[in-house]
Design a protein around this motif. Sequence first.
Motif, PDB file in Angstrom:
ATOM      1  N   LYS A 109       0.842  -1.206   0.000  1.00 53.43           N
ATOM      2  CA  LYS A 109       0.000   0.000   0.000  1.00 53.43           C
ATOM      3  C   LYS A 109       0.872   1.249   0.000  1.00 53.43           C
ATOM      4  O   LYS A 109       0.608   2.208  -0.747  1.00 53.43           O
ATOM      5  CB  LYS A 109      -0.930  -0.010   1.217  1.00 53.43           C
ATOM      6  N   LEU A 110       1.909   1.267   0.817  1.00 57.11           N
ATOM      7  CA  LEU A 110       2.820   2.404   0.866  1.00 57.11           C
ATOM      8  C   LEU A 110       3.490   2.622  -0.490  1.00 57.11           C
ATOM      9  O   LEU A 110       3.505   3.736  -1.013  1.00 57.11           O
ATOM     10  CB  LEU A 110       3.883   2.199   1.951  1.00 57.11           C
ATOM     11  N   ARG A 111       4.003   1.540  -1.081  1.00 57.61           N
ATOM     12  CA  ARG A 111       4.637   1.647  -2.403  1.00 57.61           C
ATOM     13  C   ARG A 111       3.654   2.164  -3.442  1.00 57.61           C
ATOM     14  O   ARG A 111       4.000   3.016  -4.266  1.00 57.61           O
ATOM     15  CB  ARG A 111       5.199   0.294  -2.848  1.00 57.61           C
ATOM     16  N   ALA A 112       2.417   1.669  -3.407  1.00 54.01           N
ATOM     17  CA  ALA A 112       1.409   2.071  -4.391  1.00 54.01           C
ATOM     18  C   ALA A 112       1.052   3.546  -4.269  1.00 54.01           C
ATOM     19  O   ALA A 112       0.925   4.250  -5.280  1.00 54.01           O
ATOM     20  CB  ALA A 112       0.156   1.206  -4.245  1.00 54.01           C
ATOM     21  N   VAL A 113       0.880   4.039  -3.054  1.00 56.60           N
ATOM     22  CA  VAL A 113       0.519   5.448  -2.846  1.00 56.60           C
ATOM     23  C   VAL A 113       1.666   6.356  -3.279  1.00 56.60           C
ATOM     24  O   VAL A 113       1.453   7.350  -3.973  1.00 56.60           O
ATOM     25  CB  VAL A 113       0.108   5.711  -1.378  1.00 56.60           C
ATOM     26  N   VAL A 114       2.891   6.015  -2.894  1.00 60.34           N
ATOM     27  CA  VAL A 114       4.048   6.815  -3.294  1.00 60.34           C
ATOM     28  C   VAL A 114       4.160   6.817  -4.821  1.00 60.34           C
ATOM     29  O   VAL A 114       4.349   7.870  -5.432  1.00 60.34           O
ATOM     30  CB  VAL A 114       5.343   6.304  -2.626  1.00 60.34           C
ATOM     31  N   GLN A 115       4.008   5.654  -5.451  1.00 64.06           N
ATOM     32  CA  GLN A 115       4.121   5.582  -6.907  1.00 64.06           C
ATOM     33  C   GLN A 115       3.013   6.372  -7.589  1.00 64.06           C
ATOM     34  O   GLN A 115       3.251   7.057  -8.588  1.00 64.06           O
ATOM     35  CB  GLN A 115       4.113   4.133  -7.389  1.00 64.06           C
ATOM     36  N   GLU A 116       1.801   6.295  -7.068  1.00 62.25           N
ATOM     37  CA  GLU A 116       0.690   7.052  -7.658  1.00 62.25           C
ATOM     38  C   GLU A 116       0.987   8.556  -7.629  1.00 62.25           C
ATOM     39  O   GLU A 116       0.742   9.269  -8.602  1.00 62.25           O
ATOM     40  CB  GLU A 116      -0.611   6.761  -6.925  1.00 62.25           C
ATOM     41  N   LEU A 117       1.524   9.034  -6.523  1.00 67.42           N
ATOM     42  CA  LEU A 117       1.838  10.460  -6.419  1.00 67.42           C
ATOM     43  C   LEU A 117       3.023  10.844  -7.316  1.00 67.42           C
ATOM     44  O   LEU A 117       3.034  11.929  -7.886  1.00 67.42           O
ATOM     45  CB  LEU A 117       2.083  10.850  -4.967  1.00 67.42           C
ATOM     46  N   ILE A 118       3.974   9.954  -7.457  1.00 63.80           N
ATOM     47  CA  ILE A 118       5.079  10.213  -8.390  1.00 63.80           C
ATOM     48  C   ILE A 118       4.527  10.300  -9.809  1.00 63.80           C
ATOM     49  O   ILE A 118       4.879  11.204 -10.567  1.00 63.80           O
ATOM     50  CB  ILE A 118       6.161   9.119  -8.270  1.00 63.80           C
ATOM     51  N   ASP A 119       3.661   9.359 -10.157  1.00 57.20           N
ATOM     52  CA  ASP A 119       3.076   9.345 -11.502  1.00 57.20           C
ATOM     53  C   ASP A 119       2.260  10.597 -11.781  1.00 57.20           C
ATOM     54  O   ASP A 119       2.291  11.127 -12.888  1.00 57.20           O
ATOM     55  CB  ASP A 119       2.201   8.112 -11.694  1.00 57.20           C
ATOM     56  N   ARG A 120       1.536  11.090 -10.794  1.00 60.90           N
ATOM     57  CA  ARG A 120       0.726  12.299 -10.965  1.00 60.90           C
ATOM     58  C   ARG A 120       1.588  13.557 -10.998  1.00 60.90           C
ATOM     59  O   ARG A 120       1.215  14.539 -11.604  1.00 60.90           O
ATOM     60  CB  ARG A 120      -0.313  12.409  -9.858  1.00 60.90           C
ATOM     61  N   GLY A 121       2.713  13.516 -10.311  1.00 60.96           N
ATOM     62  CA  GLY A 121       3.630  14.642 -10.323  1.00 60.96           C
ATOM     63  C   GLY A 121       3.162  15.803  -9.466  1.00 60.96           C
ATOM     64  O   GLY A 121       2.163  15.728  -8.745  1.00 60.96           O
ATOM     65  N   PRO A 122       3.897  16.915  -9.553  1.00 63.24           N
ATOM     66  CA  PRO A 122       3.532  18.106  -8.781  1.00 63.24           C
ATOM     67  C   PRO A 122       2.128  18.568  -9.163  1.00 63.24           C
ATOM     68  O   PRO A 122       1.739  18.481 -10.329  1.00 63.24           O
ATOM     69  CB  PRO A 122       4.574  19.142  -9.197  1.00 63.24           C
ATOM     70  N   HIS A 123       1.396  19.035  -8.170  1.00 68.56           N
ATOM     71  CA  HIS A 123       0.040  19.525  -8.439  1.00 68.56           C
ATOM     72  C   HIS A 123      -0.361  20.556  -7.399  1.00 68.56           C
ATOM     73  O   HIS A 123       0.156  20.564  -6.288  1.00 68.56           O
ATOM     74  CB  HIS A 123      -0.969  18.375  -8.498  1.00 68.56           C
ATOM     75  N   ALA A 124      -1.255  21.419  -7.804  1.00 72.02           N
ATOM     76  CA  ALA A 124      -1.684  22.521  -6.941  1.00 72.02           C
ATOM     77  C   ALA A 124      -2.501  22.014  -5.765  1.00 72.02           C
ATOM     78  O   ALA A 124      -3.185  20.996  -5.853  1.00 72.02           O
ATOM     79  CB  ALA A 124      -2.502  23.523  -7.745  1.00 72.02           C
ATOM     80  N   HIS A 125      -2.420  22.738  -4.696  1.00 68.16           N
ATOM     81  CA  HIS A 125      -3.198  22.466  -3.485  1.00 68.16           C
ATOM     82  C   HIS A 125      -3.970  23.732  -3.160  1.00 68.16           C
ATOM     83  O   HIS A 125      -3.463  24.604  -2.472  1.00 68.16           O
ATOM     84  CB  HIS A 125      -2.281  22.069  -2.331  1.00 68.16           C
ATOM     85  N   HIS A 126      -5.155  23.850  -3.728  1.00 71.95           N
ATOM     86  CA  HIS A 126      -5.979  25.030  -3.521  1.00 71.95           C
ATOM     87  C   HIS A 126      -6.568  25.001  -2.124  1.00 71.95           C
ATOM     88  O   HIS A 126      -7.096  23.986  -1.699  1.00 71.95           O
ATOM     89  CB  HIS A 126      -7.092  25.078  -4.565  1.00 71.95           C
ATOM     90  N   GLY A 127      -6.469  26.126  -1.437  1.00 68.30           N
ATOM     91  CA  GLY A 127      -6.877  26.135  -0.028  1.00 68.30           C
ATOM     92  C   GLY A 127      -5.923  25.204   0.681  1.00 68.30           C
ATOM     93  O   GLY A 127      -4.723  25.322   0.562  1.00 68.30           O
ATOM     94  N   ALA A 128      -6.461  24.234   1.378  1.00 67.16           N
ATOM     95  CA  ALA A 128      -5.602  23.260   2.033  1.00 67.16           C
ATOM     96  C   ALA A 128      -5.904  21.860   1.533  1.00 67.16           C
ATOM     97  O   ALA A 128      -5.530  20.891   2.147  1.00 67.16           O
ATOM     98  CB  ALA A 128      -5.799  23.332   3.544  1.00 67.16           C
ATOM     99  N   SER A 129      -6.612  21.753   0.419  1.00 70.41           N
ATOM    100  CA  SER A 129      -6.993  20.429  -0.048  1.00 70.41           C
ATOM    101  C   SER A 129      -6.216  20.050  -1.303  1.00 70.41           C
ATOM    102  O   SER A 129      -5.725  20.900  -2.025  1.00 70.41           O
ATOM    103  CB  SER A 129      -8.486  20.377  -0.324  1.00 70.41           C
ATOM    104  N   CYS A 130      -6.120  18.788  -1.538  1.00 68.53           N
ATOM    105  CA  CYS A 130      -5.446  18.249  -2.714  1.00 68.53           C
ATOM    106  C   CYS A 130      -6.516  17.734  -3.657  1.00 68.53           C
ATOM    107  O   CYS A 130      -7.082  16.673  -3.410  1.00 68.53           O
ATOM    108  CB  CYS A 130      -4.505  17.132  -2.282  1.00 68.53           C
TER     109      CYS A 130
END
Length: 138
Positions: A109-130
């Motif tokens: 699960k940890l590997r999958a979440v980290v990989q998903e975020l790497i794949d999505r790349g940098p992204h804006a966080h409007h307000g305090a939400s992703c």
Amino acid sequence: MAVVLVAEDDQDIAAILTRLLTRAGHSVRHEPDGTAAFERAAVDRPDVVLTDLGMPRMDGLELTRAIRGHPDLADTPIVMLSGHLHPGDHEPISAGVCAVLLKPCPNDKLRAVVQELIDRGPHAHHGASCPVHQPVSV
């Protein structure tokens, strides 16, 4: 090869995370507290930050807020891995964390979440939400 910055004060946990993420093909940097992690992030510009909640000098929430407030780091994906949170705790998400994983977290699960975020790349966080990645609690 993606760079993952691990902010974790427990050396044993940091070693396990480093080994797990290195075996998954990532380059891992480790810092033992939030202040050192923030300073390293400003220099290395990691693809993902994986942070603990409870750390000396600057905790994981403070680290997240500092990253979100830095113009060159604000879009960096952040995962919080902690044993001190409860399911449904919204404070990390309000601070700008993309995903929350509760210790003990299955390695896959940890590997999958980290990989998903790497794949999505940098992204804006409007307000305090992703808006890109919904919080994950295990």
